[in-house]
Design a protein around this motif. Structure first.
Motif, PDB file in Angstrom:
ATOM      1  N   ILE A  83     -71.506  19.570 -64.819  1.00 20.35           N
ATOM      2  CA  ILE A  83     -72.061  20.618 -65.668  1.00 20.35           C
ATOM      3  C   ILE A  83     -71.987  20.232 -67.151  1.00 20.35           C
ATOM      4  O   ILE A  83     -71.027  19.598 -67.587  1.00 20.35           O
ATOM      5  CB  ILE A  83     -71.314  21.938 -65.406  1.00 20.35           C
ATOM      6  CG1 ILE A  83     -72.116  23.133 -65.899  1.00 20.35           C
ATOM      7  CG2 ILE A  83     -69.942  21.935 -66.029  1.00 20.35           C
ATOM      8  CD1 ILE A  83     -71.675  24.424 -65.271  1.00 20.35           C
ATOM      9  N   SER A  84     -73.040  20.594 -67.898  1.00 21.75           N
ATOM     10  CA  SER A  84     -73.063  20.234 -69.321  1.00 21.75           C
ATOM     11  C   SER A  84     -72.103  21.140 -70.094  1.00 21.75           C
ATOM     12  O   SER A  84     -71.833  22.266 -69.688  1.00 21.75           O
ATOM     13  CB  SER A  84     -74.472  20.401 -69.884  1.00 21.75           C
ATOM     14  OG  SER A  84     -74.761  21.766 -70.042  1.00 21.75           O
ATOM     15  N   GLU A  85     -71.628  20.594 -71.225  1.00 18.26           N
ATOM     16  CA  GLU A  85     -70.592  21.309 -71.955  1.00 18.26           C
ATOM     17  C   GLU A  85     -71.089  22.648 -72.486  1.00 18.26           C
ATOM     18  O   GLU A  85     -70.392  23.645 -72.468  1.00 18.26           O
ATOM     19  CB  GLU A  85     -70.108  20.441 -73.114  1.00 18.26           C
ATOM     20  CG  GLU A  85     -68.761  20.888 -73.636  1.00 18.26           C
ATOM     21  CD  GLU A  85     -67.947  19.713 -74.144  1.00 18.26           C
ATOM     22  OE1 GLU A  85     -67.552  19.793 -75.297  1.00 18.26           O
ATOM     23  OE2 GLU A  85     -67.744  18.734 -73.400  1.00 18.26           O
ATOM     24  N   LYS A  86     -72.348  22.642 -72.921  1.00 17.92           N
ATOM     25  CA  LYS A  86     -72.923  23.851 -73.514  1.00 17.92           C
ATOM     26  C   LYS A  86     -72.993  24.981 -72.476  1.00 17.92           C
ATOM     27  O   LYS A  86     -72.556  26.096 -72.723  1.00 17.92           O
ATOM     28  CB  LYS A  86     -74.324  23.504 -74.037  1.00 17.92           C
ATOM     29  CG  LYS A  86     -74.988  24.637 -74.767  1.00 17.92           C
ATOM     30  CD  LYS A  86     -76.361  24.206 -75.234  1.00 17.92           C
ATOM     31  CE  LYS A  86     -77.249  25.415 -75.412  1.00 17.92           C
ATOM     32  NZ  LYS A  86     -78.665  25.077 -75.289  1.00 17.92           N
ATOM     33  N   LEU A  87     -73.522  24.607 -71.314  1.00 14.40           N
ATOM     34  CA  LEU A  87     -73.657  25.603 -70.246  1.00 14.40           C
ATOM     35  C   LEU A  87     -72.288  26.108 -69.821  1.00 14.40           C
ATOM     36  O   LEU A  87     -72.086  27.315 -69.626  1.00 14.40           O
ATOM     37  CB  LEU A  87     -74.383  24.975 -69.053  1.00 14.40           C
ATOM     38  CG  LEU A  87     -74.633  25.921 -67.879  1.00 14.40           C
ATOM     39  CD1 LEU A  87     -75.478  27.094 -68.307  1.00 14.40           C
ATOM     40  CD2 LEU A  87     -75.296  25.190 -66.723  1.00 14.40           C
ATOM     41  N   GLN A  88     -71.366  25.182 -69.749  1.00 10.84           N
ATOM     42  CA  GLN A  88     -70.011  25.541 -69.334  1.00 10.84           C
ATOM     43  C   GLN A  88     -69.389  26.566 -70.290  1.00 10.84           C
ATOM     44  O   GLN A  88     -68.822  27.563 -69.860  1.00 10.84           O
ATOM     45  CB  GLN A  88     -69.183  24.272 -69.294  1.00 10.84           C
ATOM     46  CG  GLN A  88     -67.742  24.469 -68.941  1.00 10.84           C
ATOM     47  CD  GLN A  88     -66.959  23.227 -69.266  1.00 10.84           C
ATOM     48  OE1 GLN A  88     -67.381  22.128 -68.943  1.00 10.84           O
ATOM     49  NE2 GLN A  88     -65.837  23.389 -69.913  1.00 10.84           N
ATOM     50  N   ASP A  89     -69.575  26.313 -71.594  1.00 13.52           N
ATOM     51  CA  ASP A  89     -69.022  27.239 -72.586  1.00 13.52           C
ATOM     52  C   ASP A  89     -69.642  28.625 -72.452  1.00 13.52           C
ATOM     53  O   ASP A  89     -68.947  29.643 -72.453  1.00 13.52           O
ATOM     54  CB  ASP A  89     -69.278  26.724 -74.009  1.00 13.52           C
ATOM     55  CG  ASP A  89     -68.265  25.675 -74.390  1.00 13.52           C
ATOM     56  OD1 ASP A  89     -67.392  25.407 -73.539  1.00 13.52           O
ATOM     57  OD2 ASP A  89     -68.361  25.121 -75.495  1.00 13.52           O
ATOM     58  N   GLN A  90     -70.979  28.630 -72.323  1.00 16.29           N
ATOM     59  CA  GLN A  90     -71.683  29.908 -72.216  1.00 16.29           C
ATOM     60  C   GLN A  90     -71.253  30.663 -70.969  1.00 16.29           C
ATOM     61  O   GLN A  90     -71.004  31.857 -70.998  1.00 16.29           O
ATOM     62  CB  GLN A  90     -73.187  29.664 -72.162  1.00 16.29           C
ATOM     63  CG  GLN A  90     -73.754  29.226 -73.487  1.00 16.29           C
ATOM     64  CD  GLN A  90     -75.239  29.041 -73.397  1.00 16.29           C
ATOM     65  OE1 GLN A  90     -75.809  28.974 -72.307  1.00 16.29           O
ATOM     66  NE2 GLN A  90     -75.887  28.933 -74.546  1.00 16.29           N
ATOM     67  N   LEU A  91     -71.170  29.901 -69.876  1.00 17.58           N
ATOM     68  CA  LEU A  91     -70.836  30.481 -68.587  1.00 17.58           C
ATOM     69  C   LEU A  91     -69.467  31.145 -68.623  1.00 17.58           C
ATOM     70  O   LEU A  91     -69.299  32.309 -68.255  1.00 17.58           O
ATOM     71  CB  LEU A  91     -70.869  29.350 -67.563  1.00 17.58           C
ATOM     72  CG  LEU A  91     -70.495  29.582 -66.137  1.00 17.58           C
ATOM     73  CD1 LEU A  91     -71.754  29.411 -65.333  1.00 17.58           C
ATOM     74  CD2 LEU A  91     -69.506  28.544 -65.682  1.00 17.58           C
ATOM     75  N   VAL A  92     -68.496  30.394 -69.135  1.00 13.84           N
ATOM     76  CA  VAL A  92     -67.136  30.930 -69.184  1.00 13.84           C
ATOM     77  C   VAL A  92     -67.067  32.123 -70.128  1.00 13.84           C
ATOM     78  O   VAL A  92     -66.458  33.149 -69.807  1.00 13.84           O
ATOM     79  CB  VAL A  92     -66.134  29.831 -69.600  1.00 13.84           C
ATOM     80  CG1 VAL A  92     -64.770  30.439 -69.857  1.00 13.84           C
ATOM     81  CG2 VAL A  92     -66.036  28.779 -68.514  1.00 13.84           C
ATOM     82  N   GLY A  93     -67.746  31.997 -71.269  1.00 14.00           N
ATOM     83  CA  GLY A  93     -67.778  33.111 -72.217  1.00 14.00           C
ATOM     84  C   GLY A  93     -68.361  34.350 -71.575  1.00 14.00           C
ATOM     85  O   GLY A  93     -67.834  35.453 -71.733  1.00 14.00           O
ATOM     86  N   PHE A  94     -69.448  34.162 -70.826  1.00 13.11           N
ATOM     87  CA  PHE A  94     -70.104  35.296 -70.172  1.00 13.11           C
ATOM     88  C   PHE A  94     -69.164  35.951 -69.159  1.00 13.11           C
ATOM     89  O   PHE A  94     -68.998  37.168 -69.148  1.00 13.11           O
ATOM     90  CB  PHE A  94     -71.385  34.809 -69.484  1.00 13.11           C
ATOM     91  CG  PHE A  94     -72.212  35.917 -68.925  1.00 13.11           C
ATOM     92  CD1 PHE A  94     -73.062  36.635 -69.753  1.00 13.11           C
ATOM     93  CD2 PHE A  94     -72.151  36.247 -67.585  1.00 13.11           C
ATOM     94  CE1 PHE A  94     -73.829  37.666 -69.246  1.00 13.11           C
ATOM     95  CE2 PHE A  94     -72.904  37.279 -67.074  1.00 13.11           C
ATOM     96  CZ  PHE A  94     -73.756  37.988 -67.903  1.00 13.11           C
ATOM     97  N   VAL A  95     -68.531  35.121 -68.335  1.00 11.79           N
ATOM     98  CA  VAL A  95     -67.650  35.679 -67.307  1.00 11.79           C
ATOM     99  C   VAL A  95     -66.491  36.424 -67.945  1.00 11.79           C
ATOM    100  O   VAL A  95     -66.114  37.514 -67.507  1.00 11.79           O
ATOM    101  CB  VAL A  95     -67.131  34.558 -66.382  1.00 11.79           C
ATOM    102  CG1 VAL A  95     -66.088  35.105 -65.429  1.00 11.79           C
ATOM    103  CG2 VAL A  95     -68.268  33.939 -65.601  1.00 11.79           C
ATOM    104  N   GLN A  96     -65.949  35.849 -69.028  1.00 11.03           N
ATOM    105  CA  GLN A  96     -64.826  36.515 -69.702  1.00 11.03           C
ATOM    106  C   GLN A  96     -65.258  37.882 -70.227  1.00 11.03           C
ATOM    107  O   GLN A  96     -64.496  38.847 -70.161  1.00 11.03           O
ATOM    108  CB  GLN A  96     -64.317  35.656 -70.867  1.00 11.03           C
ATOM    109  CG  GLN A  96     -63.683  34.345 -70.437  1.00 11.03           C
ATOM    110  CD  GLN A  96     -62.212  34.496 -70.077  1.00 11.03           C
ATOM    111  OE1 GLN A  96     -61.579  35.446 -70.473  1.00 11.03           O
ATOM    112  NE2 GLN A  96     -61.693  33.559 -69.296  1.00 11.03           N
ATOM    113  N   GLU A  97     -66.494  37.962 -70.737  1.00  7.76           N
ATOM    114  CA  GLU A  97     -66.984  39.247 -71.240  1.00  7.76           C
ATOM    115  C   GLU A  97     -67.183  40.230 -70.099  1.00  7.76           C
ATOM    116  O   GLU A  97     -66.857  41.409 -70.222  1.00  7.76           O
ATOM    117  CB  GLU A  97     -68.307  39.059 -72.007  1.00  7.76           C
ATOM    118  CG  GLU A  97     -68.149  38.477 -73.406  1.00  7.76           C
ATOM    119  CD  GLU A  97     -67.274  39.337 -74.307  1.00  7.76           C
ATOM    120  OE1 GLU A  97     -67.363  40.570 -74.212  1.00  7.76           O
ATOM    121  OE2 GLU A  97     -66.495  38.761 -75.080  1.00  7.76           O
ATOM    122  N   VAL A  98     -67.738  39.713 -68.991  1.00 11.62           N
ATOM    123  CA  VAL A  98     -68.000  40.583 -67.842  1.00 11.62           C
ATOM    124  C   VAL A  98     -66.695  41.206 -67.340  1.00 11.62           C
ATOM    125  O   VAL A  98     -66.657  42.367 -66.945  1.00 11.62           O
ATOM    126  CB  VAL A  98     -68.692  39.789 -66.712  1.00 11.62           C
ATOM    127  CG1 VAL A  98     -68.661  40.572 -65.411  1.00 11.62           C
ATOM    128  CG2 VAL A  98     -70.130  39.501 -67.092  1.00 11.62           C
TER     129      VAL A  98
END
Lengths: 313, 457
Positions: free
Chosen positions: A233-248
């Protein structure tokens, strides 16, 4: 210490890096508790919301120490016949049938009942010996020559009686079988008990265990986990993904997404060759992350605010 | 360090963490392995051995931070010493001055210690004095002064004061300066000791006094209970304990009768020889509860607590329907499901409370509304004082409810002696109830609910 193999964990940091090699990223708390469990030879009671890697911890420990993993899944109505041992009734029955003819030969020449029974006594409790004993997970763990990791999964699903039955095993690593006697562990297994907290466990059980609570991971730890588990997984997507899950997770949901769901989602996005999160992409793959229709609806409603928050940072 | 550990365990117990002796021993072993060098790791290690649930963990964290804030560690690490600036300043003054000052040194041990500004020795002496004065036995905050005084005496205040007075009374300016310094030092010490005792109180005694207050609250009549601040927390705690009672099972195994069909089926592999027995299991239903509460003036407070309890128990009670009545009856379930507890109760009391009670009419309305929904799984709880203002009690309606329901329980806030006196119709209602109980304090209410859960199995 009766464990002194080559890969014996000496310090907390070694455990941490060892776990990381077997693909299990953990924080200091987990490593520390494992260190204590190993050194004090105490069972570990692991609690936490579903999907944070309670069972994985046992697997990782087994992998790291190169021990065999013996797993006992608990459920309502689990009893000692399924957890500890059982006599092989079928085999016993079959053998008595086969040996029926032999019996005639054996008893030939015996006079009267008393003499016949005496002769039979000479053979001892053949039908209740180890050959006819079917060892179940607990007994397997006690009898193992090599070190083992015993995982008693979801102990809260088992009955209250079974919990009490485990106490002897957990405190002294031994179990009493009426027909055979007390069986002591050849080597103390490393015991994990996991619980999802559907009911309160008894104080007696808790007293005998170390307690580890695994919460949802923070963003940094979760990124590390994703990196290890979903390498492409690319770093950018990974950051966004984790950020999104943390917000959820901050939303009021029926079931919060756990690490396992985050990993599944990351894999899904990887398969779809996603470069970055977009509202449409999230909306179409949200069912991987959330398991309730209601939750999915809620998050879809909040999508805009979530994205605003995410990209502001 | 054993002593510190034991004190810490005591503080944890005071804060509601249950710790057995064997767990203390485990903690000691863990301590040997981990050492004091890394605070975070020490915390994890102690947490793993002492706190055994999520709730206990959070209490442990708070307690750990408070307990080890005192400089027990500083002798091991090189953290900053909580040294008040004045002594070093004074010291410098002393040292910087001419040699004659050397003669004006404090003679009493405590005075020396204070003048040297040796915070490490001071904190040790303080801990020592605390154990001599048994500060850990402090129970209520008003004892603070007493224990503080005792601690100072144990540290040797007397000798120091003698010296101070002597120095102040002397003619030499050096001696007078010393006396002045000693006086200042004494004030500082007093402050320090005060803080120390306060901290000990927070750690050791607040738990005990909370327990005391809770036990008072549980015995207080429900009518007066509203004056206590944290009563709702207590109700939640009691309810939670009822939910968590580990003996509560969904199914009952190996009780009662042999399940012949299942036994034969499972023994087919052994050519029909009955080796394995199977027993009939009984499913345990969650009780369906319908509560009918009197919310007229005198009884409304009792209703409040019953409803509070019932709605804290949603995990083990599947279906609570609430009806409130005074001069007439209406269903309030919806309010309780939608609003938070306090708002719902206030809404109910505002809408219905205060009218003159009419049991007959209310029972009639209940019958019209939903008697047909009362079935053999429903437990109906009536809460009221049965004071009907000499109206028609309509006992036949209550009997009809009793006949349909699994059980009909009447909770009466008045004591048994007053049942049937004046306009109370309790004696006439009672034959139609499965059982009737007085319900005056939280203790009685808890016992009742625990029975309700047990008998519904």
């Amino acid at each position: 210490m009766n464990q002194s193999t080559g890969s014996s964990p000496i310090s907390v940091d070694q455990i941490k890096s060892g776990f990381a090699q077997s693909g299990y990223i953990c924080n200091d708390d987990i490593a520390m508790t494992m260190f204590l469990a190993y050194q004090l030879e105490k069972p570990v009671l692991v609690e936490g919301p579903p999907g944070v890697g309670k069972t994985e911890l046992a697997k990782a420990t087994a992998h790291y120490l190169n021990y065999e993993l013996i797993r006992l899944q608990c459920y309502e109505g689990l009893d000692e016949a399924k957890a500890l041992y059982e006599w092989k009734y079928g085999k016993q029955l079959l053998y008595t049938q086969v040996l029926k003819d032999k019996l005639g030969d054996l008893l030939k020449g015996a006079h009267g009942l008393a003499e016949s029974i005496d002769r039979l006594h000479e053979f001892g409790d053949i039908f209740y010996s180890e050959q006819f004993l079917e060892p179940r997970p607990l007994l397997q763990a006690l009898q193992a020559e090599q070190g083992t990791v015993l995982l008693i999964d979801e102990i809260d699903k088992a009955d209250h009686e079974f919990e009490s039955f485990l106490l002897e095993m957990l405190s002294d690593y031994q179990i009493s079988v009426p027909e055979i006697g007390t069986i002591k562990a050849k080597r103390h297994p490393i015991v994990f008990l996991t619980s999802n907290n559907t009911r309160e466990l008894s104080d007696a059980l808790k007293r005998r265990c170390l307690h580890l609570f695994i919460p949802f991971p923070d963003a940094k730890l979760e990124r590390n986990i994703i990196q290890t588990r979903v390498p492409g997984i690319s770093e950018k997507l990974q950051d966004q993904l984790v950020g999104f899950v943390q917000e959820v997770r901050k939303l009021d949901l029926k079931k919060q997404p756990a690490i396992s769901e985050t990993i599944d989602w990351a894999r899904t996005l990887l398969l779809l060759h996603a470069e970055a999160l977009t509202p449409e992409l999230v909306a179409s793959t949200l069912n991987v992350l959330l398991k309730h229709e209601e939750d999915i609806g809620n998050v879809k409603d909040d999508m805009r605010t979530l994205f605003n928050k995410l990209f502001k940072q | 360090m054993d002593r510190v550990m034991v004190d810490f365990v005591k503080a944890l117990r005071g804060n509601g963490v249950r710790i057995a002796t064997s767990e203390t021993l485990d903690a000691m072993h863990a301590l040997d392995l981990v050492g004091y060098s890394n605070r975070a790791r020490l915390k994890t290690a102690l947490s793993a051995t002492l706190a055994k649930s999520e709730e206990e963990k959070s209490r442990f964290d708070a307690c750990f931070d408070q307990f080890f804030q005192f400089n027990d560690f500083e002798q091991f690490g090189q953290d900053q010493k909580p040294e008040p600036p004045p002594p070093s300043f004074l010291q410098q003054m002393l040292k910087g001055d001419n040699a004659a000052n050397a003669t004006a040194e404090a003679q009493s041990p405590l005075g020396q210690m204070l003048m040297q500004g040796d915070s490490q020795a001071l904190s040790q002496a303080m801990a020592q004095a605390a154990s001599e004065a048994n500060v850990r036995d402090i129970r209520v905050i008003t004892q603070k002064g007493l224990y503080g005084r005792r601690m100072m005496m144990a540290m040797g205040l007397e000798a120091m004061e003698q010296e101070m007075w002597a120095a102040e009374g002397s003619q030499e300016p050096q001696q007078q300066a010393l006396g002045q310094q000693l006086r200042e030092a004494r004030e500082r010490l007093r402050e320090e000791v005060k803080h120390y005792v306060e901290r000990q109180y927070l750690l050791q005694a607040s738990g005990d006094s909370r327990a005391l207050r809770e036990s008072v609250m549980r015995e207080t009549s429900l009518e007066n209970l509203r004056e206590f601040k944290d009563v709702q927390g207590l109700v939640r705690k009691l309810a939670k304990r009822l939910v968590a009672t580990p003996s509560r099972r969904r199914k009952v195994y190996q009780r009662g009768k042999l399940d012949v069909r299942s036994t034969i089926r499972h023994n087919i592999p052994y050519s029909g020889v009955l080796l394995e027995t199977h027993w009939k299991t009984k499913r345990v239903d969650k009780p369906k509860v319908t509560a009918i509460c009197d919310v007229s003036g005198s009884v409304s407070q009792y209703s409040r607590f019953l409803l509070m309890f019932l709605y804290s128990l949603t995990e083990v009670i599947s279906n609570v329907r609430a009806f409130a009545f005074s001069s007439d009856l209406m269903e309030v379930t919806e309010w309780f499901e939608r609003e938070n507890l306090d708002t719902a109760i206030d809404l109910t009391l505002n809408r219905l409370g205060g009218g003159s009670t009419d049991y007959g009419r209310s029972l009639q309305t209940f019958t019209d509304l939903c008697l047909n929904q009362v079935d053999h799984r429903t437990t109906v709880i009536m809460l009221g004082d049965a004071r009907n203002n000499y109206g028609d009690p309509r006992t036949e309606l209550l009997q009809a409810i009793h006949n349909r329901a699994r059980q009909l329980i009447w909770l009466n806030p008045e004591s048994r002696l007053r049942w049937g006196s004046g306009d109370s119709e309790m004696k006439r209602y009672k034959p139609h109830c499965t059982w009737a109980e007085p319900c005056q304090s939280l203790n009685q209410l808890e016992r009742f609910i625990s029975n309700l859960l047990r008998y519904s199995q």
